[in-house]
Design an enzyme around this catalytic site. Structure first.
Site: not given
Ligand code: ASP
Length: 354
Positions: A213, A241
Site C-alpha cells: 500500500t 474483503r
Molecule cells: N494493508 C494492505 C491491506 O491489508 C496491504 C498492504 O499494505 O500490503 O489491504
C-alpha cells in the site's frame, strides 16, 4: 529515527496510569515529560518544521516528489497528500495500488483509500471497482457528504454522480499470469476461501509487486498535517474483503495536535489494534515516533503469539517534524522528502525473514 525529537514539547494525556503504561512498554522512554504544564490539553506546542513528506515503500519516492511540488506551488498539505498518491494510483505497472493492482480471488481488482486532514476531518472509500483515483473519491466524500466512509456499489454510484468517470482497464498480462498461477497452485485454499495463507507467501516475497500500500503523511511549513492511504489490498483476497487501508485509525490516522501515522502490511493485524491510531496515541503519551511504531508492532506480536511470516509496518510523523518507521520484518522502506533531502530509508525492524 527522530528529527528534532525533543519530547518535552509534547503533550501528555492527563490520564491516570498513562505514565505507568508507557514506562511498562518494552520500548518505552524513561524520559517522557511529566511537567504538569504539559499534561493539560491538546493544543499544538511547537511550530511545525515542514515541509516533511513520508510515504511507504519505494513507490513513495515519485509520490513524495509530486507532493513536494504541490506544496512548493502553494497547495495545501491536503492537496499534497492527495496528489502525491495519485501518482502511484496512475502507475498501472504498480501491482499493489490502483487499477493495475493484483486482483482478488475472483480476478477482480477492488480498491480502498482514505484521507484525513489536520483537524481530523476524514473521508474514505472501500471495495470500489473501476476508478483510477479512489483517493480523490475519498476526499470528495469528506468534503461533500456528512459521512466518512462509502463502500462498494453505493460508493461507485455516488462517485459517478459526483463527476468521477469509470475507467476500465484490462488486467495486465503479468497480473493475470500471477492470478492464474495462484489459482493453479491453490485450488483447495481457493475453494475454502482461505486466501490469507496464500498471502503469507506473497508477503514473504516482499517487494512492490506483491502487496505494498502507499500511505503518505506530511507536514507543511505552517505546521499543518495531513495523510492519505490507497491500495488494491492483499492479492487474491476473498471478494469483498476490506483491509486496514481505508479505515481511519487502522491504515491512517492524523491528529494535528500530535502527529500522523500510516500502515502497510497485513491489514487484519492492523485493524485489530487500530494500528495508526495506536501509534498517534503513543506519541501523545510521549513516545518518539519510531518507538511508537515499534510498540504498535510489538503489540501485534503479543496479541498473535506464534504468528510468523506476516509483514506489518508503520510510519509516524510528529507535529514538530520528528519522524520514524518500524516494521515486523526487514525489507520495509519508506521515502522521505524535505527541503534538503529526498531519499529512501530502510525502517528498523523486529525480525529477519528466515
Ligand atoms: N494493508 C494492505 C491491506 O491489508 C496491504 C498492504 O499494505 O500490503 O489491504
Amino acid at each position: 529515527m527522530t528529527n528534532g525529537s525533543d519530547r518535552r514539547h509534547f503533550i501528555k494525556l492527563g490520564l491516570v496510569g498513562t505514565a505507568a503504561m508507557v514506562a511498562g512498554c518494552s520500548t518505552g522512554n524513561g524520559d517522557h515529560p511529566n511537567d504538569p504544564d504539559e499534561v493539560k490539553g491538546t493544543k499544538p506546542i511547537s511550530p511545525g518544521k515542514g515541509p516533511i513528506i513520508l510515504s511507504t515503500w519505494d513507490h513513495g519516492m515519485a509520490a513524495n516528489a509530486k507532493a513536494f511540488d504541490v506544496l512548493q506551488a502553494g497547495g495545501s498539505v491536503l492537496d499534497a497528500v492527495e496528489q502525491g498518491v495519485m501518482v502511484t494510483e496512475s502507475d498501472f505497472s504498480n501491482r499493489s495500488v490502483g487499477l493495475g493492482g493484483l486482483p482478488d480471488r475472483d480476478g477482480i481488482v477492488t480498491l480502498d483509500a482514505c484521507i484525513q486532514d489536520h483537524n481530523g476531518k476524514a473521508g474514505s472509500v472501500a471495495f470500489v471497482q473501476r476508478f483510477e483515483h479512489p483517493i480523490s473519491i475519498a476526499r470528495a466524500v469528506m468534503e461533500r457528504t456528512p459521512h466518512v466512509m462509502l463502500a462498494g456499489a453505493g460508493a461507485e454510484r455516488w462517485a459517478e454522480e459526483n463527476g468521477f468517470a469509470r475507467r476500465d482497464l484490462p488486467m495486465a498480462e503479468d497480473a493475470r499470469k500471477s492470478w492464474e498461477e495462484w489459482k493453479a497452485k491453490n485450488p483447495l485454499i481457493q475453494a475454502a476461501g482461505d486466501s490469507a495463507r496464500v498471502n503469507v507467501e506473497n508477503q514473504r516475497m516482499g517487494g512492490k509487486d506483491n502487496h505494498d500500500t502507499i500511505g503518505m503523511i506530511a507536514l507543511d511549513a505552517n505546521g499543518q498535517l495531513a495523510g492519505s492511504c490507497t491500495t488494491s489490498g492483499l492479492a487474491f483476497k476473498i471478494h469483498g474483503r476490506v483491509g486496514d487501508s481505508p479505515i481511519i485509525g487502522a491504515g491512517l490516522f492524523v491528529d494535528g495536535d500530535v502527529g500522523a501515522a500510516c500502515a502497510t502490511g497485513t491489514g487484519e493485524l492492523m485493524i485489530k489494534i487500530a494500528g495508526s491510531h495506536t501509534v498517534v496515541e503513543l506519541m501523545r503519551q510521549g513516545l518518539a515516533p519510531e518507538d511508537a511504531c515499534r510498540e504498535a508492532v510489538e503489540r501485534i506480536l503479543r496479541k498473535n503469539p506464534g504468528m510468523t511470516g506476516q509483514q506489518v509496518g508503520f510510519l509516524a510523523l510528529r507535529a514538530d517534524g520528528a519522524y520514524g518507521g518500524y516494521s515486523l520484518y526487514n525489507g520495509f522502506n519508506f521515502a522521505l522528502n524535505t527541503a534538503t533531502e529526498n531519499k529512501l530509508i530502510d525502517a528498523a525492524f523486529a525480525k529477519k525473514w528466515e
